[in-house]
Design an enzyme around this catalytic site. Structure first.
Site, PDB file in Angstrom:
ATOM      1  CG  ASP A  36      -2.080   0.925   1.123  1.00  0.00           C
ATOM      2  OD1 ASP A  36      -3.218   0.445   1.261  1.00  0.00           O
ATOM      3  OD2 ASP A  36      -1.870   2.139   0.891  1.00  0.00           O
ATOM      4  CG  ASN A  37       0.105   4.538  -2.762  1.00  0.00           C
ATOM      5  OD1 ASN A  37      -0.870   4.509  -2.024  1.00  0.00           O
ATOM      6  ND2 ASN A  37       0.051   5.023  -3.987  1.00  0.00           N
ATOM      7  N   GLY A  41      -4.789   5.107   2.407  1.00  0.00           N
ATOM      8  CA  GLY A  41      -4.725   4.167   3.534  1.00  0.00           C
ATOM      9  C   GLY A  41      -3.914   4.739   4.685  1.00  0.00           C
ATOM     10  CE1 TYR A 143     -12.608   3.248 -10.103  1.00  0.00           C
ATOM     11  CE2 TYR A 143     -14.881   2.809 -10.733  1.00  0.00           C
ATOM     12  CZ  TYR A 143     -13.798   2.578  -9.900  1.00  0.00           C
ATOM     13  OH  TYR A 143     -13.913   1.669  -8.875  1.00  0.00           O
ATOM     14  CB  ILE A 187     -22.285   6.986   2.713  1.00  0.00           C
ATOM     15  CG1 ILE A 187     -23.512   6.452   1.955  1.00  0.00           C
ATOM     16  CG2 ILE A 187     -22.434   6.792   4.234  1.00  0.00           C
ATOM     17  CD1 ILE A 187     -23.988   5.075   2.358  1.00  0.00           C
ATOM     18  NE  ARG A 268     -19.030  13.564  -8.051  1.00  0.00           N
ATOM     19  CZ  ARG A 268     -18.752  12.669  -7.117  1.00  0.00           C
ATOM     20  NH1 ARG A 268     -18.917  11.378  -7.364  1.00  0.00           N
ATOM     21  NH2 ARG A 268     -18.314  13.051  -5.947  1.00  0.00           N
TER      22      ARG A 268
HETATM   23  C1  UD1 Z   1     -18.473   4.388  -6.347  1.00  0.00           C
HETATM   24  C2  UD1 Z   1     -17.051   4.169  -5.887  1.00  0.00           C
HETATM   25  C3  UD1 Z   1     -16.294   3.394  -6.923  1.00  0.00           C
HETATM   26  C4  UD1 Z   1     -17.049   2.117  -7.207  1.00  0.00           C
HETATM   27  C5  UD1 Z   1     -18.453   2.446  -7.685  1.00  0.00           C
HETATM   28  C6  UD1 Z   1     -19.299   1.210  -7.913  1.00  0.00           C
HETATM   29  C7  UD1 Z   1     -16.154   5.877  -4.358  1.00  0.00           C
HETATM   30  C8  UD1 Z   1     -15.449   7.169  -4.230  1.00  0.00           C
HETATM   31  N1  UD1 Z   1     -16.393   5.457  -5.629  1.00  0.00           N
HETATM   32  O1  UD1 Z   1     -18.524   5.285  -7.461  1.00  0.00           O
HETATM   33  O2  UD1 Z   1     -14.971   3.111  -6.469  1.00  0.00           O
HETATM   34  O3  UD1 Z   1     -16.356   1.364  -8.166  1.00  0.00           O
HETATM   35  O4  UD1 Z   1     -19.099   3.188  -6.669  1.00  0.00           O
HETATM   36  O5  UD1 Z   1     -20.590   1.604  -8.259  1.00  0.00           O
HETATM   37  O6  UD1 Z   1     -16.492   5.241  -3.393  1.00  0.00           O
HETATM   38  N2  UD1 Z   1     -22.817  12.400  -5.076  1.00  0.00           N
HETATM   39  C9  UD1 Z   1     -23.530  13.511  -4.697  1.00  0.00           C
HETATM   40  N3  UD1 Z   1     -22.937  14.383  -3.829  1.00  0.00           N
HETATM   41  C10 UD1 Z   1     -21.685  14.223  -3.340  1.00  0.00           C
HETATM   42  C11 UD1 Z   1     -20.953  13.086  -3.740  1.00  0.00           C
HETATM   43  C12 UD1 Z   1     -21.543  12.192  -4.618  1.00  0.00           C
HETATM   44  O7  UD1 Z   1     -24.671  13.709  -5.118  1.00  0.00           O
HETATM   45  O8  UD1 Z   1     -21.229  15.079  -2.565  1.00  0.00           O
HETATM   46  C13 UD1 Z   1     -23.449  11.439  -5.990  1.00  0.00           C
HETATM   47  C14 UD1 Z   1     -22.626  11.171  -7.239  1.00  0.00           C
HETATM   48  O9  UD1 Z   1     -22.874  12.123  -8.232  1.00  0.00           O
HETATM   49  C15 UD1 Z   1     -23.129   9.783  -7.598  1.00  0.00           C
HETATM   50  C16 UD1 Z   1     -23.450   9.148  -6.256  1.00  0.00           C
HETATM   51  O10 UD1 Z   1     -23.577  10.206  -5.333  1.00  0.00           O
HETATM   52  O11 UD1 Z   1     -24.285   9.859  -8.387  1.00  0.00           O
HETATM   53  C17 UD1 Z   1     -22.378   8.197  -5.762  1.00  0.00           C
HETATM   54  O12 UD1 Z   1     -21.136   8.853  -5.867  1.00  0.00           O
HETATM   55  P1  UD1 Z   1     -19.806   8.228  -5.234  1.00  0.00           P
HETATM   56  O13 UD1 Z   1     -20.029   7.858  -3.835  1.00  0.00           O
HETATM   57  O14 UD1 Z   1     -18.691   9.146  -5.576  1.00  0.00           O
HETATM   58  O15 UD1 Z   1     -19.674   6.828  -5.983  1.00  0.00           O
HETATM   59  P2  UD1 Z   1     -19.726   6.344  -7.513  1.00  0.00           P
HETATM   60  O16 UD1 Z   1     -19.327   7.421  -8.447  1.00  0.00           O
HETATM   61  O17 UD1 Z   1     -21.010   5.650  -7.708  1.00  0.00           O
END
Ligand code: UD1
Length: 302
Positions: A36-37, A41, A143, A187, A268
């Site tokens: 792990d870098n 972590g 990604y 979350i 996004r």
């Molecule tokens: C996440 C994971 C990714 C995984 C994928 C599987 C993270 C950072 N990314 O991506 O590694 O492979 O699930 O489905 O855990 N959102 C908001 N407000 C915020 C932040 C996010 O509305 O402040 C929304 C985003 O636009 C998105 C959703 O919440 O629609 C989930 O976002 P995020 O938790 O970043 O995860 P994913 O992009 O789904």
């Protein structure tokens, strides 16, 4: 549950969010090495009984040392952020694809079983819900494409070289130690905003759905994949039911009675709309059953 025992195990990303929980589950009965870098972590999350090699996946010498004589490689190290991959696609590709391919070569040389942290992002825009493993792959972000490429390399390494690979397509994993600042999971971000009584920021209209699966269930899926499952195959790992981001924000506000309200900001780039898996294949072939519910676990995280 049948667990690997007396095995030599490498967990890449083993100081990070998912990896460190996996190390906790394996370390009592196995010889565990962590590579792990420490970018997201933390040293203190790694159990003392594991050997930590604090180096990057691109450090060939460190990787050689980490893989020496291993029976299992759990590959959790990655750039985990869709947003980051949009900001820095080349860097993200090097970490998520190139480094994974090199690790697969090591798995081939060491005759190790390779359990890969793939992602729901491989599906991109699904044509139907719930999403089945064989459904079309139409990634919407660098990604998603990176995870799809590495997931396909796993399949090929089994087909061509007979390496025992299993790809676990994680849906949205959450739980303790999920920390990543700007690039963290929603979350973690919402709870942080609620604690500070700031507004919860929803990207876009909030109608996008996600299946939130607790890290303990993801650890179980990995342990099962060590001893069960069909090599060369991929499995959806989620709970099988999803929630809109708008409802998630409301749930956080209601549960914790914070003074925060909800605000909408720009959608996004690369964001997936619908994300809800069928987990029947994992249930059938891995014996996987999710046990943790979002409502009860949110309280625990708070
Ligand atoms: C996440 C994971 C990714 C995984 C994928 C599987 C993270 C950072 N990314 O991506 O590694 O492979 O699930 O489905 O855990 N959102 C908001 N407000 C915020 C932040 C996010 O509305 O402040 C929304 C985003 O636009 C998105 C959703 O919440 O629609 C989930 O976002 P995020 O938790 O970043 O995860 P994913 O992009 O789904």
């Amino acid at each position: 549950m049948e667990m690997p025992t007396d095995q030599s195990v490498l967990v890449t990303g083993g100081a990070g969010f998912i990896g460190s929980h996996l190390v906790d589950a394996l370390v009592a009965d196995n010889d565990v090495v962590v590579l792990d870098n420490l970018s997201s972590g933390r040293r203190e999350w790694v159990d003392d009984r594991a050997t930590l090699i604090a180096a990057d996946l691109h450090n060939a010498q460190a990787v050689d040392q980490a893989v020496d004589g291993v029976d299992y490689i759990f590959h959790e190290a990655a750039n985990v952020s869709v947003e980051h991959s949009v900001d820095a696609p080349v860097e993200s590709h090097e970490t998520n694809v190139d480094a994974t391919l090199r690790l697969l070569e090591h798995a081939r040389n060491e005759d190790a079983r390779f359990i890969y942290a793939s992602s729901a992002a491989v599906y991109g825009t699904p044509e139907s819900i719930p999403i089945d493993e064989s459904d079309p792959k139409q990634p919407t972000s660098p990604y998603g494409l990176e995870k799809h490429s590495a997931d396909e390399y796993c399949r090929l390494y089994h087909e061509i070289y007979g390496v025992e690979t299993i790809a676990l397509r994680y849906f949205n994993v959450y739980g303790p130690r999920q920390r990543g600042g700007q690039y963290s999971g929603v979350i973690d971000i919402f709870l942080d905003q609620a604690r500070r009584e700031e507004d919860l920021t929803i990207h876009g209209d909030g109608k996008q759905t996600r299946d939130f699966v607790h890290v303990d269930d993801v650890v179980t899926a990995n342990c099962l994949a060590a001893t069960h499952g069909v090599p060369g195959e991929a499995y959806n790992i989620g709970t099988g039911s999803s929630i809109t981001i708008k409802d998630l924000a409301q749930l956080v506000v209601d549960t914790f009675e914070t003074n925060s309200s909800v605000t909408h900001i720009d959608a996004r780039d690369g964001d997936i709309e619908q994300s809800c898996p069928s987990i029947r294949k994992a249930q059938r072939e891995l014996g996987f059953e999710p046990t943790q519910s979002l409502n009860s676990k949110l309280e625990a995280l708070w």
